[in-house]
Write an enzyme that holds these catalytic residues in place. Structure first.
Site, mmCIF file in Angstrom:
data_model
loop_
_atom_site.group_PDB
_atom_site.id
_atom_site.type_symbol
_atom_site.label_atom_id
_atom_site.label_comp_id
_atom_site.label_asym_id
_atom_site.label_seq_id
_atom_site.Cartn_x
_atom_site.Cartn_y
_atom_site.Cartn_z
ATOM 1 N N ASN A 149 0.807 -1.233 0.000
ATOM 2 C CA ASN A 149 0.000 0.000 0.000
ATOM 3 C C ASN A 149 0.834 1.273 0.000
ATOM 4 O O ASN A 149 0.347 2.319 -0.425
ATOM 5 C CB ASN A 149 -1.027 -0.006 1.147
ATOM 6 C CG ASN A 149 -0.392 0.017 2.508
ATOM 7 O OD1 ASN A 149 0.754 -0.376 2.672
ATOM 8 N ND2 ASN A 149 -1.129 0.480 3.497
ATOM 9 N N GLY A 230 2.357 -10.574 10.454
ATOM 10 C CA GLY A 230 3.330 -10.102 11.441
ATOM 11 C C GLY A 230 3.490 -11.080 12.600
ATOM 12 O O GLY A 230 4.598 -11.289 13.093
ATOM 13 N N GLU A 247 5.349 -3.413 12.193
ATOM 14 C CA GLU A 247 4.316 -2.383 12.035
ATOM 15 C C GLU A 247 3.157 -3.051 11.325
ATOM 16 O O GLU A 247 3.306 -3.499 10.176
ATOM 17 C CB GLU A 247 4.835 -1.208 11.199
ATOM 18 C CG GLU A 247 5.950 -0.411 11.857
ATOM 19 C CD GLU A 247 5.538 0.266 13.148
ATOM 20 O OE1 GLU A 247 4.331 0.431 13.384
ATOM 21 O OE2 GLU A 247 6.439 0.598 13.928
ATOM 22 N N CYS A 281 -2.755 2.087 6.347
ATOM 23 C CA CYS A 281 -2.783 1.499 7.691
ATOM 24 C C CYS A 281 -3.416 2.481 8.667
ATOM 25 O O CYS A 281 -3.986 2.079 9.679
ATOM 26 C CB CYS A 281 -1.388 1.108 8.143
ATOM 27 S SG CYS A 281 -0.186 2.403 7.895
#
Ligand code: NDP
Length: 492
Positions: A149, A230, A247, A281
């Site tokens: 993104n 993650g 993140e 995000c």
């Protein structure tokens, strides 16, 4: 165009059997082919990076920074060309793509400045004729794993601090958006960064990502992506005792209190929720609105949303581009269907947009739900599409509770004119980023970026704090007394 891995300052010969098409999400057309690296290529990249890092660490930091200044200059010269490529491979509207490239430029110059700072601390010793200081040391080879993104900005948040601190990097970009990585590799090459110091290897997360995480010579993994992935990265990294910076996802909210400037709030909501088609995000996915202004906010949002133009982001007139691919489209649609099933009231959108020129792309109608329950799927899960959910509350305290009720903790925002409530909110909102009278997006690169709870594991991208990921603290004691002085014992 066939992309190539960039390893040891060279373009790696590719095997045509392992090419994957890169599609423009605006129209489904193939715009490039990306190679999938074999294990051998990844191992070779690690080997050369390990060797190159030893000499790179001895280059004075201000000299390392000179490469970043040169990279920043090249990014600046090519800003428009890079923005066009970014829009073609990722879909965001061209104005936002220019902004993203600018973020990379800013990061290059900012981190180059760190070459002449990278401050440690000096502190008095408890003993006479003894000097004490702590300095940052590079760690070694760093593996970077990034999402689609923000195909260039996130890589610059990670690679520039890693490089200026004296590490070598191997960057595995998302398979969906490899073209920006290829362009940045070209720039690494043009500025003559020493071979092996900055490498780009394409391939899937399962193959290349896992190989990087498992390899003993990769000391740090810096990952940005979904919380689901993650967690896997953290688990595998933990097993191999890696320093892992994560993140991850967000479920960000804008709080609109009854005294808010509603025009400003609506502008903030639209930009934060529908920019990048909701695939940031930090995207605002929930609007927590005071009951006294709920209907006004609904009406204003509806009016503004009816003016938006959906289409190819390369067209300057378009306000919302496509989502990344058809699978994402169907995932978003399944969320809106579940929202309806759970009793949320749909005010507009809720459909895949496939009329006329949109038919070959991946477009979702900007969607507005109201009367969304704070604990429903729409209000709790990261949708990553142009979907806004209004949740009604009756007080600031309730708004904060609703904001903090999700598993993520990236960004939050409050619109109010009351300074007392501003301070209360910035204290109690449990996210890594808080905005007042602005939407949930708009991070500046010299502040730390990252989130709490399911969004992160305590590290930060960008800001001077990013250096903490890519350096170890070394404490140095220099005793010039000429005798053995024992700490805590010879202090009387
Ligand atoms: P993914 O988690 O699907 O992928 C992120 C990266 O991880 C990709 O390069 C992917 O490779 C790789 N990967 C996938 N599986 C593994 C694995 N098992 N081991 C190692 N690497 C793996 O995220 P998306 O690309 O879909 O990005 C969207 C997500 O990123 C959203 O959740 C968003 O919130 C989050 N994000 C968070 C930000 C933050 O700073 N907090 C900023 C931007 C996005 P490949 O896909 O090529 O296989």
């Amino acid at each position: 165009m066939k992309l190539q891995h960039y390893v040891n300052g060279q373009w790696v010969e590719i095997d045509d059997m392992n090419l994957i098409p890169v599609l423009n999400p605006a129209n489904g057309k193939e715009i490039a082919q990306v190679p999938m690296a074999s294990k051998e290529v990844v191992h070779h990249a690690i080997e050369v990076a390990k060797k190159a890092q030893k000499s790179w660490a001895l280059v004075p930091a201000p000299k390392r920074a000179d490469y970043l200044y040169a990279i920043g200059q090249k990014l600046k010269e090519r800003k428009e060309q890079l923005a066009q490529i970014l829009t073609a491979e990722m879909g965001k509207v061209i104005e936002e793509a220019r902004g993203e490239v600018q973020e990379g430029i800013d990061m290059a110059f900012y981190m180059a400045g760190e070459g002449r700072r990278m401050f440690g601390q000096t502190t008095p010793s408890e003993l006479p004729n003894k000097f004490a200081m702590s300095v940052r040391s590079p760690i070694g080879v760093v593996g970077l794993i990034t999402p689609w993104n923000f195909p260039i900005a996130i890589a610059t948040w990670k690679s520039f601090p890693a490089l200026v601190a004296g590490n070598a990097v191997i960057w595995k970009p998302s398979t969906e958006t490899p073209m920006m990585a290829y362009e940045l590799a070209k720039i690494f090459d043009e500025v003559g960064i020493p071979p092996g110091v900055a490498n780009v290897v394409f391939g899937s997360g399962n193959d290349v990502g896992t190989t990087l995480i498992e390899h003993p010579d990769v000391k740090v993994i810096s990952f940005t992506g979904s919380t689901e992935t993650g967690s896997k990265v953290a688990e595998l990294g933990g097993k191999h005792l890696k320093k892992v910076s994560l993140e991850m996802g967000g479920k960000n909210a804008i709080i609109v209190l009854e005294d808010a400037d509603l025009d400003l709030a609506v502008e903030g909501i639209l930009w934060s929720a529908l920019g990048t088609a909701g695939q940031r995000c930090t995207a605002c996915s929930r609007v927590i609105v005071h009951a006294d202004v709920k209907e006004q906010v609904e009406q204003r949002l509806l009016a503004a949303m009816s003016e938006l133009k959906l289409g190819d982001g390369a067209d300057e007139e378009v306000s919302i581009g496509p989502v990344i691919h058809r699978a994402a489209l169907h995932k978003i649609h399944s969320y809106t269907q579940q929202g309806l099933n759970q009793g949320a009231r749909l005010l507009t959108g809720g459909k895949i947009a496939d009329d006329g020129a949109l038919a070959d792309g991946s477009y979702y109608e900007p969607t507005l739900f109201t009367d969304v329950a704070w604990d429903s799927i729409l209000a709790q899960e990261e949708i990553f599409g142009p979907v806004i959910s209004l949740i009604t509350v009756h007080s600031l305290q309730e708004a904060i509770e609703v904001n903090n009720s999700v598993k993520y903790g990236l960004s939050s925002s409050i619109f109010t004119q009351d300074i007392n409530r501003v301070f209360e909110a910035q204290r109690d909102l449990d996210t890594g980023i808080v905005y007042v009278n602005a939407g949930t997006t708009g991070a500046e690169i010299h502040l730390p970026f990252g989130g709490t709870k399911g969004t992160g594991n305590g590290h930060r991208d960008s800001g001077v704090q990013a250096l903490d990921v890519y350096t170890e603290w070394k404490s140095v004691y220099i005793d010039y007394s000429g005798k053995l002085q024992r700490a805590q014992i010879d202090t009387e």
